[in-house]
Every structure is written in C-alpha cells, then in structure tokens.
Design a protein around this motif. Structure first.
Motif, PDB file in Angstrom:
ATOM      1  N   PRO A 169       0.799  -1.242   0.000  1.00  0.00           N
ATOM      2  CA  PRO A 169       0.000   0.000   0.000  1.00  0.00           C
ATOM      3  C   PRO A 169       0.828   1.286   0.000  1.00  0.00           C
ATOM      4  O   PRO A 169       0.491   2.239  -0.711  1.00  0.00           O
ATOM      5  CB  PRO A 169      -0.839  -0.124   1.272  1.00  0.00           C
ATOM      6  N   ILE A 173       0.590   4.075  -3.102  1.00  0.00           N
ATOM      7  CA  ILE A 173       0.306   5.516  -2.999  1.00  0.00           C
ATOM      8  C   ILE A 173       1.351   6.317  -3.765  1.00  0.00           C
ATOM      9  O   ILE A 173       1.029   7.199  -4.560  1.00  0.00           O
ATOM     10  CB  ILE A 173       0.243   5.931  -1.511  1.00  0.00           C
ATOM     11  N   ILE A 176       0.988   5.866  -7.587  1.00  0.00           N
ATOM     12  CA  ILE A 176      -0.112   6.650  -8.161  1.00  0.00           C
ATOM     13  C   ILE A 176       0.348   8.085  -8.408  1.00  0.00           C
ATOM     14  O   ILE A 176       0.156   8.632  -9.499  1.00  0.00           O
ATOM     15  CB  ILE A 176      -1.346   6.603  -7.232  1.00  0.00           C
ATOM     16  N   SER A 177       0.978   8.678  -7.400  1.00  0.00           N
ATOM     17  CA  SER A 177       1.417  10.070  -7.564  1.00  0.00           C
ATOM     18  C   SER A 177       2.452  10.206  -8.676  1.00  0.00           C
ATOM     19  O   SER A 177       2.440  11.184  -9.430  1.00  0.00           O
ATOM     20  CB  SER A 177       2.016  10.600  -6.251  1.00  0.00           C
ATOM     21  N   ASP A 180       0.892   9.474 -12.245  1.00  0.00           N
ATOM     22  CA  ASP A 180      -0.025  10.569 -12.608  1.00  0.00           C
ATOM     23  C   ASP A 180       0.708  11.678 -13.357  1.00  0.00           C
ATOM     24  O   ASP A 180       0.113  12.401 -14.149  1.00  0.00           O
ATOM     25  CB  ASP A 180      -0.689  11.125 -11.341  1.00  0.00           C
ATOM     26  N   ILE A 192      -7.802   0.509  -8.350  1.00  0.00           N
ATOM     27  CA  ILE A 192      -6.997  -0.048  -7.263  1.00  0.00           C
ATOM     28  C   ILE A 192      -7.904  -0.834  -6.320  1.00  0.00           C
ATOM     29  O   ILE A 192      -9.006  -0.401  -5.995  1.00  0.00           O
ATOM     30  CB  ILE A 192      -6.253   1.066  -6.488  1.00  0.00           C
ATOM     31  N   LEU A 194     -10.174  -3.322  -5.734  1.00  0.00           N
ATOM     32  CA  LEU A 194     -11.390  -4.146  -5.781  1.00  0.00           C
ATOM     33  C   LEU A 194     -11.663  -4.604  -7.220  1.00  0.00           C
ATOM     34  O   LEU A 194     -12.558  -4.078  -7.899  1.00  0.00           O
ATOM     35  CB  LEU A 194     -12.594  -3.357  -5.241  1.00  0.00           C
ATOM     36  N   LEU A 197     -15.017  -4.842  -9.125  1.00  0.00           N
ATOM     37  CA  LEU A 197     -15.735  -3.622  -9.544  1.00  0.00           C
ATOM     38  C   LEU A 197     -15.528  -3.306 -11.019  1.00  0.00           C
ATOM     39  O   LEU A 197     -16.343  -2.612 -11.630  1.00  0.00           O
ATOM     40  CB  LEU A 197     -15.261  -2.399  -8.744  1.00  0.00           C
TER      41      LEU A 197
ATOM     42  N   PRO B 169     -12.683   3.279  -5.564  1.00  0.00           N
ATOM     43  CA  PRO B 169     -11.289   3.193  -6.035  1.00  0.00           C
ATOM     44  C   PRO B 169     -10.897   4.270  -7.062  1.00  0.00           C
ATOM     45  O   PRO B 169      -9.800   4.820  -6.977  1.00  0.00           O
ATOM     46  CB  PRO B 169     -11.224   1.788  -6.644  1.00  0.00           C
ATOM     47  N   ILE B 173      -7.837   7.012  -6.320  1.00  0.00           N
ATOM     48  CA  ILE B 173      -6.668   7.302  -7.167  1.00  0.00           C
ATOM     49  C   ILE B 173      -6.526   8.807  -7.377  1.00  0.00           C
ATOM     50  O   ILE B 173      -5.452   9.382  -7.213  1.00  0.00           O
ATOM     51  CB  ILE B 173      -6.784   6.542  -8.503  1.00  0.00           C
ATOM     52  N   ILE B 176      -5.463  10.645  -4.148  1.00  0.00           N
ATOM     53  CA  ILE B 176      -4.032  10.502  -3.851  1.00  0.00           C
ATOM     54  C   ILE B 176      -3.224  11.519  -4.655  1.00  0.00           C
ATOM     55  O   ILE B 176      -2.391  12.240  -4.121  1.00  0.00           O
ATOM     56  CB  ILE B 176      -3.553   9.060  -4.138  1.00  0.00           C
ATOM     57  N   SER B 177      -3.509  11.603  -5.956  1.00  0.00           N
ATOM     58  CA  SER B 177      -2.751  12.541  -6.798  1.00  0.00           C
ATOM     59  C   SER B 177      -2.977  13.991  -6.363  1.00  0.00           C
ATOM     60  O   SER B 177      -2.051  14.797  -6.367  1.00  0.00           O
ATOM     61  CB  SER B 177      -3.156  12.395  -8.268  1.00  0.00           C
ATOM     62  N   ALA B 188      -0.271  13.354   0.617  1.00  0.00           N
ATOM     63  CA  ALA B 188      -0.862  12.084   0.184  1.00  0.00           C
ATOM     64  C   ALA B 188      -1.155  11.201   1.401  1.00  0.00           C
ATOM     65  O   ALA B 188      -0.580  11.397   2.472  1.00  0.00           O
ATOM     66  CB  ALA B 188       0.092  11.373  -0.766  1.00  0.00           C
ATOM     67  N   PRO B 189      -2.051  10.234   1.241  1.00  0.00           N
ATOM     68  CA  PRO B 189      -2.335   9.325   2.352  1.00  0.00           C
ATOM     69  C   PRO B 189      -1.070   8.564   2.779  1.00  0.00           C
ATOM     70  O   PRO B 189      -0.117   8.426   2.011  1.00  0.00           O
ATOM     71  CB  PRO B 189      -3.355   8.340   1.764  1.00  0.00           C
ATOM     72  N   VAL B 190      -1.120   8.051   4.013  1.00  0.00           N
ATOM     73  CA  VAL B 190      -0.032   7.191   4.491  1.00  0.00           C
ATOM     74  C   VAL B 190      -0.349   5.719   4.242  1.00  0.00           C
ATOM     75  O   VAL B 190       0.536   4.866   4.296  1.00  0.00           O
ATOM     76  CB  VAL B 190       0.256   7.390   6.001  1.00  0.00           C
ATOM     77  N   HIS B 191      -1.637   5.422   3.966  1.00  0.00           N
ATOM     78  CA  HIS B 191      -2.012   4.023   3.762  1.00  0.00           C
ATOM     79  C   HIS B 191      -3.297   3.919   2.954  1.00  0.00           C
ATOM     80  O   HIS B 191      -4.134   4.813   2.986  1.00  0.00           O
ATOM     81  CB  HIS B 191      -2.180   3.297   5.102  1.00  0.00           C
ATOM     82  N   ILE B 192      -3.421   2.798   2.259  1.00  0.00           N
ATOM     83  CA  ILE B 192      -4.661   2.505   1.539  1.00  0.00           C
ATOM     84  C   ILE B 192      -4.926   1.002   1.575  1.00  0.00           C
ATOM     85  O   ILE B 192      -4.011   0.193   1.419  1.00  0.00           O
ATOM     86  CB  ILE B 192      -4.580   3.005   0.073  1.00  0.00           C
ATOM     87  N   GLY B 193      -6.150   0.662   1.859  1.00  0.00           N
ATOM     88  CA  GLY B 193      -6.643  -0.678   1.549  1.00  0.00           C
ATOM     89  C   GLY B 193      -6.521  -1.811   2.546  1.00  0.00           C
ATOM     90  O   GLY B 193      -7.381  -2.666   2.590  1.00  0.00           O
ATOM     91  N   LEU B 194      -5.426  -1.882   3.305  1.00  0.00           N
ATOM     92  CA  LEU B 194      -5.229  -3.034   4.193  1.00  0.00           C
ATOM     93  C   LEU B 194      -4.945  -2.553   5.621  1.00  0.00           C
ATOM     94  O   LEU B 194      -3.799  -2.587   6.085  1.00  0.00           O
ATOM     95  CB  LEU B 194      -4.075  -3.915   3.686  1.00  0.00           C
ATOM     96  N   LEU B 197      -2.401  -3.898   8.197  1.00  0.00           N
ATOM     97  CA  LEU B 197      -0.955  -3.682   8.012  1.00  0.00           C
ATOM     98  C   LEU B 197      -0.428  -2.543   8.872  1.00  0.00           C
ATOM     99  O   LEU B 197       0.765  -2.485   9.162  1.00  0.00           O
ATOM    100  CB  LEU B 197      -0.637  -3.345   6.545  1.00  0.00           C
ATOM    101  N   LYS B 216     -19.591  -1.339  -0.002  1.00  0.00           N
ATOM    102  CA  LYS B 216     -18.984  -2.449  -0.739  1.00  0.00           C
ATOM    103  C   LYS B 216     -18.060  -1.955  -1.861  1.00  0.00           C
ATOM    104  O   LYS B 216     -17.084  -2.614  -2.207  1.00  0.00           O
ATOM    105  CB  LYS B 216     -20.098  -3.311  -1.344  1.00  0.00           C
ATOM    106  N   GLU B 217     -18.375  -0.800  -2.422  1.00  0.00           N
ATOM    107  CA  GLU B 217     -17.570  -0.296  -3.549  1.00  0.00           C
ATOM    108  C   GLU B 217     -16.540   0.738  -3.101  1.00  0.00           C
ATOM    109  O   GLU B 217     -16.083   1.549  -3.914  1.00  0.00           O
ATOM    110  CB  GLU B 217     -18.500   0.293  -4.617  1.00  0.00           C
ATOM    111  N   ILE B 219     -12.899   1.709  -0.671  1.00  0.00           N
ATOM    112  CA  ILE B 219     -11.734   1.225   0.080  1.00  0.00           C
ATOM    113  C   ILE B 219     -11.280   2.339   1.029  1.00  0.00           C
ATOM    114  O   ILE B 219     -11.449   3.526   0.731  1.00  0.00           O
ATOM    115  CB  ILE B 219     -10.566   0.773  -0.818  1.00  0.00           C
TER     116      ILE B 219
END
Lengths: 261, 261
Positions: A169, A173, A176-177, A180, A192, A194, A197, B169, B173, B176-177, B188-194, B197, B216-217, B219
C-alpha cells in the motif's frame, strides 16, 4: 553485457537480427518503450480520433506519414518493419499471423502509430525506491479484460484492457502520484483494490506469459494497457492492420524522464 | 446563511461568542483549517524540531513569538484564545480540562503553532468531482491509532494517528494525486486498503463523533492526522500545554489553493 545494460539501439539491432526475441519488460531501464499500431491510411484519421478521446489507453507519442517505415523522433535508425521482436497481423478482424518481421506485409499506404507503454515507468518507480515485488519474484505484470468501455468513434470501440501490478500500500500511494505525472505512458492507474468492480477475476488473465501472485501485504493496481486498441481494431474488421505482439515493444532512444508533466 | 456559506471571519466570531460550538468539518469550504498547539516557550524549539522531522503529521503553517495570541498571517482579527470551539488543556501529561476559551489559562510565555488539517482538502476533492460518500451519508472521517512510530526528538515521541476516509477506487486514485500536491494539509495518504498492516481494526476508532461505514464499492484511505502531536505531548508530560479539541479547528482566511505545490 546484459539486456538490461544494452543501449536501446543495440537492443533494436539484436531484435532485428533475431538474436533477441523475448518480451522487452525490464530492458533499457529509463528509456521509453512504445506500443505500435499500423493500419492503411484510409483509417488513420479515425484512429487518431480514437487515440485523442482515449488518452490514457493510447497516449500518442508519434505518427508517421503514409508509407514511412521509421520514427525519426524516437531514435537512430529505427526500422518499424523489423525492430520489434513480435508482431500480430490482423486480416478482416482475425489474427492471421504472428511474425518477427513485417517486411513481407509492408504496404505503401501504411501509417504507423507509436504510443506509450507502462513498461516505461517501472524504471521510474524503482528509481523512487518503490519495491516491485513481482519482478523480484521473477514475474511480470498481468493483463486483464475489464468491463470498462473505451470512448468510441464510428468504427473503433471496445473494452479496456488493464495491466495489473501488485504493490505494498505505501508503494501503491507513491506509484499513483508518480505515474499521474506521466500521462504519455498511461498516467495514473484506472483502478486499485477491488478487481470485481471492473469485472476482473484475478484468476482469469487475458493474456500473460506466466502467473502473477499477490502477496498478503500487497494490493492490485490496474493501469490502462496499450493492447486495448487491438481489441478495437479486431472489432472494426479492417482489411489489414498490424500491431506489436503483447509485451514485445518498440524500445526508443527517448528517456522517460523527458515526458514528466 | 448556513455555516457552509459564512466567511471564515464570521465563523470565528460566532465561535468566539459561543454561537457555534460544533466540529468545523465542511465549514468555509476552500479555506485552510488548522490544528492548534500551544506550549511554554521553553519547549517550543524542540517541538519545532518534531514538526520538521514529521512534516506529514504536523505540517507547520505558522508559529507565534512567546505571548502573542494572534496569527497575523492567517486572518483578520484572529484571537488564538477564543476562536476555536474547543480546546484541550493538558497538565503534566494528563488532560485536565476541555474548554471553549483559554483566556483564563493564558501565559505570557506561550508559543502557538498552527499546522495543516485534512478538513481543508475535502473541498478540493469535491471541486475535482470526487464523491465523498461518507459526507453524503451524514458521516465524517474517523480517527485511528496506527502502529507507525513518528520520528522522535528527545522529549517528543508517539504513534501516528490517522484519519480514515472511504472512497470509490477511481476517486481514491484521484484523491491521492490531488492531496500529494498539498503537503501542508498532510499531503498524500499514508495508507490505503489493508488497515491491519498499520495495526488498525476498523471497528476500534480512536476518537470519533459517530460511526463511519465503508460501502462495498469503497476502500479505506488513511491520512496522517494533526491530533498525533497531542499523543507526543502527553508522552512528554509537559507542565502545561493546550491543543484544539479534535475536529474543532482554527478556520483561517487563507485559501487552500494557495498551498498547492
């Protein structure tokens, strides 16, 4: 000297002489690799429209005049007819041959399009300290057919093909940056995390040279893939057209870093 | 006039007069909101070091001289002692009071720090066409304690607190950019998705005004949160220090768009 250390020109020469015939992922790191698409000039304007309305799918880098078999802007002594390790020839929308030279197929009305390939940005990501675990595991990105429609012209239409790379993850991140900033090599990912989808079953790649694994600490990222227009060409049933074979790209003399925006 | 339409100056006035006392998320969209941190001047230099080695956690926007109770650069007629709807007062590392004015606590050796808040970028994301579904559902971002250590100084150390926002998702994306271009509001974020972790159980928020749902759609994305230094202050057991109350920010007259990099 390994393929990783060879210059783009040397690699093209080795490919031309059939010394090299494998996928070009990882070769000439830092240099732009391109998708190739060749069609009769009667269809060139409409295909140019298709590129322009689908910039993340086929980000145009260069286009020839009819009959010209080189890209002066992309490197020294490029011969479009021989400098890729694999070509697909399509006749009336059906794949009719897979060859290592298209000299025998060449027509004086052929127009060639080169557009960016995501292989080009892997070196960028590595340079920025991103871990590409799949490369370390001896794997390469996988290709998936999505349920996303590309924007259509009268003749050209089709679903988006996406290349998938699993990343940690924190690297996702950063990736992506970074990507882009490079729209000419497909830019930021289209998805990203899922896969369902976008209609993707990870167990069902579209075309791949080997399985790819997603480790527990990784999430899948999907980038628009330059093989997508091949689907649109098949749908359009052109009398003839030629493309690169998946993963067998045109290696140019241009540095990817020149394309940052 | 709603709180969304009011000017930052009007909002500060309403807060000062105790007409307004709720969290400031969504107020004065497009304007920079800041975290606030106040401590005796004896500790100011070391806290400045802590900010500088943790730029995504406490991206410094402004700092006062000792005893000064305004931020001239951030807006007209700001009074640090009254213009936030909630303050936490810490004595010897323990929270001793939660108040709506710190006039009674003010010391002539107090130094105030203002640093960026992720509330500021929600308007940016909305402007770029990103759907913030949690806002539409009447929810706000949630706060989680992670297992990530911040960089430490001699006295200041602690784990990272992260604000979580669930996004589709394709919007994740883009977000993040976009946020990567605004390091002064956490970047930017420090984490995505899990979440596991980074040691996060989504069912166990650190401090929140209401539950948040992940559809459901969507993250989860995690951004460094400006409440993090409050943990470092608690660990440092300063004789006294004062912070904003979580989500009750200083609304400034500065446009977030000025901070793009």
């Amino acid at each position: 000297m390994t393929n990783k250390e060879a210059t783009p020109r040397q690699l093209r020469k080795d490919i031309r002489e059939n010394i090299l015939s494998q996928p070009t992922a990882g070769m000439a790191p830092g240099y732009l690799q391109c998708n190739l698409l060749i069609l009769p000039s009667a269809f060139a304007d409409e295909f140019l429209d298709y590129c322009e309305i689908n910039p993340s799918v086929c980000p145009l880098i260069a286009k020839t005049k009819p009959g010209v078999h080189y890209f002066d802007d992309l490197g020294v002594d490029i011969d479009i007819r021989t400098d890729l390790a694999g070509y697909n020839v399509f006749v009336d929308g059906e794949k009719s041959a897979e060859v290592s030279s298209i000299a025998d197929y060449w027509q004086t009305d052929f127009v060639s399009f080169a557009y960016g390939c995501s292989f080009s940005f892997e070196a960028l990501l590595l340079d920025k300290g991103i871990t590409l675990g799949y490369l370390d595991r001896g794997q390469r990105e996988a290709l998936y057919l999505t349920n996303i429609d590309t924007n259509r012209t009268d003749k050209f239409e089709g679903k988006l093909l996406a290349s998938m790379r699993p990343l940690h993850p924190k690297d996702a991140i950063k990736a992506i940056s970074i990507t882009d900033k490079y729209p000419q090599v497909h830019g930021a990912p289209v998805h990203i995390g899922l896969p369902e989808l976008i209609g993707v079953d990870l167990g069902q790649p579209y075309e791949t040279l080997g399985p790819i694994s997603i480790e527990k600490e990784e999430i899948p990222l999907f980038w628009a893939c330059g093989v997508t227009p091949q689907l649109a060409l098949i749908n359009a049933k052109l009398p003839i057209c030629i493309t690169h074979k998946s993963a067998h790209m045109l290696i140019t003399d241009k540095l990817v870093s020149e394309f940052s925006q």
